[in-house]
Scaffold this motif. Structure first.
Motif, PDB file in Angstrom:
ATOM      1  N   TYR A   1       2.649   7.690   4.678  1.00 23.22           N
ATOM      2  CA  TYR A   1       1.650   8.684   4.275  1.00 23.22           C
ATOM      3  C   TYR A   1       0.260   8.261   4.758  1.00 23.22           C
ATOM      4  O   TYR A   1      -0.485   9.074   5.316  1.00 23.22           O
ATOM      5  N   ASN A   2      -0.094   7.013   4.535  1.00 34.21           N
ATOM      6  CA  ASN A   2      -1.394   6.488   4.972  1.00 34.21           C
ATOM      7  C   ASN A   2      -1.560   6.615   6.477  1.00 34.21           C
ATOM      8  O   ASN A   2      -2.621   7.006   6.969  1.00 34.21           O
ATOM      9  N   GLU A   3      -0.538   6.250   7.228  1.00 26.38           N
ATOM     10  CA  GLU A   3      -0.611   6.288   8.689  1.00 26.38           C
ATOM     11  C   GLU A   3      -0.767   7.713   9.208  1.00 26.38           C
ATOM     12  O   GLU A   3      -1.477   7.954  10.185  1.00 26.38           O
ATOM     13  N   LEU A   4      -0.105   8.669   8.554  1.00 27.35           N
ATOM     14  CA  LEU A   4      -0.171  10.060   8.999  1.00 27.35           C
ATOM     15  C   LEU A   4      -1.432  10.789   8.544  1.00 27.35           C
ATOM     16  O   LEU A   4      -1.933  11.660   9.257  1.00 27.35           O
ATOM     17  N   ASN A   5      -1.942  10.435   7.369  1.00 23.56           N
ATOM     18  CA  ASN A   5      -3.023  11.215   6.768  1.00 23.56           C
ATOM     19  C   ASN A   5      -4.336  10.469   6.592  1.00 23.56           C
ATOM     20  O   ASN A   5      -5.337  11.068   6.213  1.00 23.56           O
ATOM     21  N   GLY A   6      -4.329   9.177   6.819  1.00 23.41           N
ATOM     22  CA  GLY A   6      -5.553   8.391   6.688  1.00 23.41           C
ATOM     23  C   GLY A   6      -5.676   7.742   5.319  1.00 23.41           C
ATOM     24  O   GLY A   6      -5.065   8.172   4.341  1.00 23.41           O
ATOM     25  N   TYR A   7      -6.501   6.697   5.284  1.00 19.62           N
ATOM     26  CA  TYR A   7      -6.622   5.893   4.064  1.00 19.62           C
ATOM     27  C   TYR A   7      -7.354   6.622   2.945  1.00 19.62           C
ATOM     28  O   TYR A   7      -7.077   6.373   1.776  1.00 19.62           O
ATOM     29  N   GLN A   8      -8.268   7.523   3.269  1.00 14.37           N
ATOM     30  CA  GLN A   8      -8.950   8.266   2.205  1.00 14.37           C
ATOM     31  C   GLN A   8      -7.957   9.135   1.438  1.00 14.37           C
ATOM     32  O   GLN A   8      -7.999   9.198   0.206  1.00 14.37           O
ATOM     33  N   ARG A   9      -7.067   9.776   2.150  1.00 15.24           N
ATOM     34  CA  ARG A   9      -6.027  10.581   1.483  1.00 15.24           C
ATOM     35  C   ARG A   9      -5.093   9.671   0.688  1.00 15.24           C
ATOM     36  O   ARG A   9      -4.665  10.014  -0.408  1.00 15.24           O
ATOM     37  N   GLY A  10      -4.774   8.522   1.247  1.00 17.97           N
ATOM     38  CA  GLY A  10      -3.930   7.559   0.534  1.00 17.97           C
ATOM     39  C   GLY A  10      -4.588   7.093  -0.752  1.00 17.97           C
ATOM     40  O   GLY A  10      -3.939   6.989  -1.793  1.00 17.97           O
ATOM     41  N   ASP A  11      -5.895   6.820  -0.695  1.00 15.58           N
ATOM     42  CA  ASP A  11      -6.624   6.426  -1.897  1.00 15.58           C
ATOM     43  C   ASP A  11      -6.581   7.531  -2.950  1.00 15.58           C
ATOM     44  O   ASP A  11      -6.445   7.263  -4.143  1.00 15.58           O
ATOM     45  N   PHE A  12      -6.682   8.777  -2.504  1.00 14.08           N
ATOM     46  CA  PHE A  12      -6.601   9.901  -3.435  1.00 14.08           C
ATOM     47  C   PHE A  12      -5.243   9.928  -4.134  1.00 14.08           C
ATOM     48  O   PHE A  12      -5.158  10.138  -5.343  1.00 14.08           O
ATOM     49  N   VAL A  13      -4.181   9.688  -3.376  1.00 14.40           N
ATOM     50  CA  VAL A  13      -2.829   9.684  -3.947  1.00 14.40           C
ATOM     51  C   VAL A  13      -2.694   8.564  -4.987  1.00 14.40           C
ATOM     52  O   VAL A  13      -2.136   8.777  -6.068  1.00 14.40           O
ATOM     53  N   LEU A  14      -3.210   7.384  -4.675  1.00 15.43           N
ATOM     54  CA  LEU A  14      -3.140   6.277  -5.643  1.00 15.43           C
ATOM     55  C   LEU A  14      -3.929   6.599  -6.909  1.00 15.43           C
ATOM     56  O   LEU A  14      -3.474   6.309  -8.024  1.00 15.43           O
ATOM     57  N   ALA A  15      -5.103   7.190  -6.751  1.00  9.34           N
ATOM     58  CA  ALA A  15      -5.902   7.577  -7.920  1.00  9.34           C
ATOM     59  C   ALA A  15      -5.173   8.641  -8.741  1.00  9.34           C
ATOM     60  O   ALA A  15      -5.192   8.607  -9.977  1.00  9.34           O
ATOM     61  N   LYS A  16      -4.501   9.548  -8.073  1.00  8.62           N
ATOM     62  CA  LYS A  16      -3.742  10.600  -8.775  1.00  8.62           C
ATOM     63  C   LYS A  16      -2.545   9.991  -9.517  1.00  8.62           C
ATOM     64  O   LYS A  16      -2.257  10.362 -10.653  1.00  8.62           O
ATOM     65  N   LEU A  17      -1.860   9.047  -8.881  1.00  6.49           N
ATOM     66  CA  LEU A  17      -0.751   8.349  -9.538  1.00  6.49           C
ATOM     67  C   LEU A  17      -1.245   7.664 -10.808  1.00  6.49           C
ATOM     68  O   LEU A  17      -0.625   7.776 -11.873  1.00  6.49           O
ATOM     69  N   ALA A  18      -2.378   6.989 -10.714  1.00  9.33           N
ATOM     70  CA  ALA A  18      -2.958   6.326 -11.886  1.00  9.33           C
ATOM     71  C   ALA A  18      -3.329   7.340 -12.961  1.00  9.33           C
ATOM     72  O   ALA A  18      -3.121   7.093 -14.154  1.00  9.33           O
ATOM     73  N   GLU A  19      -3.835   8.483 -12.554  1.00 12.13           N
ATOM     74  CA  GLU A  19      -4.188   9.541 -13.516  1.00 12.13           C
ATOM     75  C   GLU A  19      -2.952   9.998 -14.298  1.00 12.13           C
ATOM     76  O   GLU A  19      -3.011  10.172 -15.511  1.00 12.13           O
ATOM     77  N   PHE A  20      -1.842  10.190 -13.601  1.00  8.87           N
ATOM     78  CA  PHE A  20      -0.600  10.581 -14.280  1.00  8.87           C
ATOM     79  C   PHE A  20      -0.135   9.482 -15.234  1.00  8.87           C
ATOM     80  O   PHE A  20       0.316   9.755 -16.337  1.00  8.87           O
ATOM     81  N   LEU A  21      -0.231   8.233 -14.788  1.00  7.83           N
ATOM     82  CA  LEU A  21       0.187   7.111 -15.636  1.00  7.83           C
ATOM     83  C   LEU A  21      -0.692   6.992 -16.879  1.00  7.83           C
ATOM     84  O   LEU A  21      -0.212   6.678 -17.966  1.00  7.83           O
TER      85      LEU A  21
END
Length: 180
Positions: free
Chosen positions: A72-92
Motif C-alpha cells: 500500500y505504501n509503495e503504491l500510494n505513498g507514505y502520507q496515505r500510509g500514515d493516514f491508514v495507520l492513524a485510522k487503524l489506531a482510531e478504530f482501536l
C-alpha cells in the motif's frame, strides 16, 4: 483576598498537573497514532501480568498487523500510509472503554492488552474491531493485489501457570504473527 489567592493557587496547581499529564502522554505515545510506544506499553503490561499472576485475573494480549501495508505504501505513498495507520489506531481507540491498553510496536503492527478479558471475550471484541476496519475503504486500496487492506490478528491469554515474562509472551505472539 486570602481566598482569592488560595483559589488561584489551586487553579494553577490543577493546570500544572494537567500540563504535566499531557507532557507525559506525549512522551509515552507514538506521534502518528497517539498509541503508547512499545517501551511504555511494556511497563504497563508488566504490571498487569504481575497483577494477573497474583489475583488470578485474566489478561489477554493481541497483535494486529496490516499484512499488505508495505505494498500500500509503495503504491500510494507514505502520507496515505500514515493516514491508514492513524485510522487503524482510531478504530482501536474505540475499544479503550473496555479496559484495554493500546500500543504501536513498529510499522503497521499494533499491540493490545485486554485486562479482565478471557480469550473468548477478547476474540469477540477484536472481531468487532476487524468488521469495522474492513468496512473502511482507503484511497488507493483497489490498486492492491488483493484489492483491500488485509488485517492479521493473533491473540493469546496469558498463562498464569507457566508465568512467562512480558518479553517472552510478546515474542511468542510475534513469532505466531510473522511465522518466525
Amino acid at each position: 483576598n486570602f481566598a482569592y489567592k488560595f483559589a488561584a493557587l489551586i487553579d494553577n496547581t490543577m493546570h500544572f498537573q494537567f500540563l504535566k499529564k499531557q507532557a507525559e502522554d506525549l512522551e509515552n505515545s507514538d506521534r502518528l497514532t497517539g498509541l503508547f510506544h512499545l517501551d511504555h506499553f511494556r511497563g504497563v503490561a508488566f504490571g498487569e501480568i504481575e497483577k494477573s499472576a497474583r489475583d488470578g485475573t485474566a489478561v489477554t494480549l493481541a497483535l494486529v498487523y496490516i499484512e499488505n501495508f508495505k505494498e500500500y505504501n509503495e503504491l500510494n505513498g507514505y502520507q496515505r500510509g500514515d493516514f491508514v495507520l492513524a485510522k487503524l489506531a482510531e478504530f482501536l481507540k474505540k475499544l479503550e472503554v473496555m479496559n484495554i491498553t493500546l500500543g504501536r510496536c513498529y510499522g503497521a503492527t499494533m499491540i493490545i492488552l485486554l485486562r479482565n478479558h478471557a480469550l473468548d471475550q477478547a476474540r469477540y471484541l477484536l472481531e468487532q474491531f476487524e468488521k469495522e476496519f474492513n468496512e473502511f475503504s482507503s484511497y488507493g486500496e483497489k490498486k492492491l493485489s488483493s484489492s483491500k487492506l488485509e488485517l492479521k490478528t493473533v491473540i493469546r491469554e496469558y498463562d498464569r501457570e507457566k508465568r512467562p515474562g512480558f518479553d517472552q509472551f510478546f515474542k511468542s505472539l510475534e513469532g505466531e504473527l510473522f511465522g518466525i
